[in-house]
Design a protein around this motif. Structure first.
Motif, PDB file in Angstrom:
ATOM      1  N   TRP A   7       0.835  -1.201   0.000  1.00  0.00           N
ATOM      2  CA  TRP A   7       0.000   0.000   0.000  1.00  0.00           C
ATOM      3  C   TRP A   7       0.877   1.261   0.000  1.00  0.00           C
ATOM      4  O   TRP A   7       0.633   2.199  -0.738  1.00  0.00           O
ATOM      5  CB  TRP A   7      -0.947  -0.074   1.201  1.00  0.00           C
ATOM      6  CG  TRP A   7      -1.260   1.228   1.853  1.00  0.00           C
ATOM      7  CD1 TRP A   7      -0.697   1.723   2.995  1.00  0.00           C
ATOM      8  CD2 TRP A   7      -2.210   2.222   1.421  1.00  0.00           C
ATOM      9  NE1 TRP A   7      -1.229   2.950   3.297  1.00  0.00           N
ATOM     10  CE2 TRP A   7      -2.160   3.279   2.354  1.00  0.00           C
ATOM     11  CE3 TRP A   7      -3.084   2.315   0.345  1.00  0.00           C
ATOM     12  CZ2 TRP A   7      -2.952   4.412   2.246  1.00  0.00           C
ATOM     13  CZ3 TRP A   7      -3.881   3.453   0.237  1.00  0.00           C
ATOM     14  CH2 TRP A   7      -3.816   4.477   1.178  1.00  0.00           C
ATOM     15  N   VAL A   8       1.913   1.243   0.825  1.00  0.00           N
ATOM     16  CA  VAL A   8       2.802   2.401   0.927  1.00  0.00           C
ATOM     17  C   VAL A   8       3.494   2.657  -0.421  1.00  0.00           C
ATOM     18  O   VAL A   8       3.624   3.793  -0.866  1.00  0.00           O
ATOM     19  CB  VAL A   8       3.820   2.194   2.075  1.00  0.00           C
ATOM     20  CG1 VAL A   8       4.997   3.152   1.954  1.00  0.00           C
ATOM     21  CG2 VAL A   8       3.127   2.388   3.420  1.00  0.00           C
ATOM     22  N   LYS A   9       3.885   1.572  -1.085  1.00  0.00           N
ATOM     23  CA  LYS A   9       4.513   1.702  -2.409  1.00  0.00           C
ATOM     24  C   LYS A   9       3.561   2.379  -3.382  1.00  0.00           C
ATOM     25  O   LYS A   9       3.953   3.232  -4.171  1.00  0.00           O
ATOM     26  CB  LYS A   9       4.888   0.313  -2.954  1.00  0.00           C
ATOM     27  CG  LYS A   9       6.280  -0.131  -2.575  1.00  0.00           C
ATOM     28  CD  LYS A   9       6.617  -1.434  -3.287  1.00  0.00           C
ATOM     29  CE  LYS A   9       7.736  -2.146  -2.552  1.00  0.00           C
ATOM     30  NZ  LYS A   9       7.650  -3.608  -2.699  1.00  0.00           N
ATOM     31  N   TRP A  10       2.297   1.949  -3.329  1.00  0.00           N
ATOM     32  CA  TRP A  10       1.287   2.514  -4.233  1.00  0.00           C
ATOM     33  C   TRP A  10       1.094   4.005  -3.967  1.00  0.00           C
ATOM     34  O   TRP A  10       1.043   4.823  -4.889  1.00  0.00           O
ATOM     35  CB  TRP A  10      -0.037   1.759  -4.078  1.00  0.00           C
ATOM     36  CG  TRP A  10      -1.101   2.215  -5.028  1.00  0.00           C
ATOM     37  CD1 TRP A  10      -1.137   2.031  -6.379  1.00  0.00           C
ATOM     38  CD2 TRP A  10      -2.295   2.949  -4.695  1.00  0.00           C
ATOM     39  NE1 TRP A  10      -2.278   2.590  -6.909  1.00  0.00           N
ATOM     40  CE2 TRP A  10      -3.009   3.160  -5.901  1.00  0.00           C
ATOM     41  CE3 TRP A  10      -2.839   3.432  -3.508  1.00  0.00           C
ATOM     42  CZ2 TRP A  10      -4.230   3.836  -5.938  1.00  0.00           C
ATOM     43  CZ3 TRP A  10      -4.050   4.117  -3.551  1.00  0.00           C
ATOM     44  CH2 TRP A  10      -4.735   4.311  -4.753  1.00  0.00           C
ATOM     45  N   ILE A  11       1.004   4.354  -2.680  1.00  0.00           N
ATOM     46  CA  ILE A  11       0.840   5.764  -2.316  1.00  0.00           C
ATOM     47  C   ILE A  11       2.006   6.587  -2.847  1.00  0.00           C
ATOM     48  O   ILE A  11       1.822   7.683  -3.373  1.00  0.00           O
ATOM     49  CB  ILE A  11       0.742   5.912  -0.771  1.00  0.00           C
ATOM     50  CG1 ILE A  11      -0.627   5.467  -0.317  1.00  0.00           C
ATOM     51  CG2 ILE A  11       0.995   7.341  -0.311  1.00  0.00           C
ATOM     52  CD1 ILE A  11      -1.758   6.231  -0.965  1.00  0.00           C
ATOM     53  N   MET A  12       3.213   6.031  -2.725  1.00  0.00           N
ATOM     54  CA  MET A  12       4.388   6.775  -3.201  1.00  0.00           C
ATOM     55  C   MET A  12       4.306   7.021  -4.715  1.00  0.00           C
ATOM     56  O   MET A  12       4.726   8.070  -5.184  1.00  0.00           O
ATOM     57  CB  MET A  12       5.687   6.037  -2.835  1.00  0.00           C
ATOM     58  CG  MET A  12       6.010   6.037  -1.338  1.00  0.00           C
ATOM     59  SD  MET A  12       6.001   7.675  -0.566  1.00  0.00           S
ATOM     60  CE  MET A  12       7.446   8.409  -1.349  1.00  0.00           C
TER      61      MET A  12
END
Lengths: 214, 114
Positions: free
Chosen positions: A205-210
């Protein structure tokens, strides 16, 4: 005498939402409106996300609740700017509440702003806050029938977070059903399975947000 | 349950439009609501009737018109309209490839004034 009006009743809210949007744009802030039922794990999910995000990007948080400062105290421990917003009874956040609380945030120091909405799967879906995207979090303990029962919030969200997946051995719920129903309502929704207990899926999820903010 | 604040907004909007055009009394307010909206017409009506007291709209009647959702089935090409909050399945071919469009909800359509 009849007079044609054809004006949006939400126009007052939408006007202020546009002002917020301009403000975010001016400060190059990407804003996420996080929605979900009480107990879905909104604050835990934010804590886990922020722990991974705060070395990569400057994060700020607005947390909305009817009353109390518990959520803000939890976020505060992560040493990111946070404002607790108390609606005093309202079941959702509106654009004006956000506009007021922006005065208490150091906007020039924030690149990613999370707005944690009041716990509710109904009303928050109706109010534009000026955010870039809406994200809904649904925990497995709420049951797999929720997308079809509360379609609007899933229709309007860019991402769905399925939380508490560590509990799957103890529950009679189907993650596949949640995913399938949600994609029928909103074919472009991005779905993440996470556990705030054992951190599974948080990194994805964090990767996607980035990718969204860069 | 945000019908009260919506009733407040719509009442203010109607009064503002009425006065702006030089009239002094509102008799009817017609609004449209999308079928997908989370707003309960009964609760909206209740809130409106409570709030209109001692305003130039106190004798007015609120008409609420529901706007259907529409879409075209990707499988059999049937044009679908529905007054339900949402449907997944095409009522004709039962395929799940309906991508319903949600109309712009909640508008004051017209007011009747004297």
């Amino acid at each position: 005498m009849k007079i044609k009006i054809a004006k949006k009743i939400f126009s007052e809210n939408d006007k202020i939402a546009d002002i917020n949007r301009e403000n975010f744009k001016r400060h190059k802030i990407f804003t996420i409106n996080l929605m979900g039922s009480p107990g879905a794990g909104k604050t835990s999910f934010l804590e886990k996300s922020i722990s991974l995000l705060k070395d990569k990007v400057q994060v700020g948080v607005i947390v909305g609740d009817i009353t109390g400062i518990d959520d803000a105290m939890r976020i505060n421990k992560l040493q990111v700017p946070v404002v607790q917003l108390n609606t005093g009874g309202a079941c959702h956040l509106d654009a004006n509440m956000i506009n007021n609380s922006l005065q208490d945030l150091p906007l020039e120091e924030i690149k990613l702003l999370f707005i944690e909405n009041v716990g509710n799967l109904v009303c928050p879906a109706d109010f534009d806050l000026g955010e870039n995207i809406k994200v809904t979090i649904l925990s497995l303990t709420e049951g797999d029938d929720k997308p079809l029962k509360y379609p609007l919030i899933f229709k309007k969200s860019s991402a769905l977070i399925i939380n508490k997946i560590d509990l799957i051995p103890f529950l009679e719920v189907s993650i596949d059903k949640i995913k399938k129903d949600c994609l029928l309502i909103n074919p472009t929704i991005k779905i993440f399975k996470v556990s705030c207990k054992n951190n599974e899926g948080i990194e994805n999820w964090v990767k996607w947000i980035m990718t969204m903010i860069l | 349950m945000h019908e009260l604040s919506i009733a407040y907004s719509l009442l203010n909007l109607a009064i503002e439009e009425c006065i702006k055009r030089g009239f002094s009394k509102i008799q009817k307010i017609k609004i449209t609501i999308s079928s997908a909206s989370n707003i309960m017409p009964e609760a909206l009506l209740f809130s409106f009737n409570a709030l209109k007291q001692e305003t130039i709209a106190q004798e007015s009647i609120l008409y609420i018109e529901k706007i259907p959702l529409s879409g075209i089935c990707q499988s059999c090409n049937t044009k679908i309209t529905t007054f339900k909050p949402f449907i997944i399945e095409c009522p004709v071919c039962h395929d799940n490839s309906l991508n319903l469009q949600i109309p712009d909800d909640l508008k004051i359509d017209e007011i009747e004034v004297t």
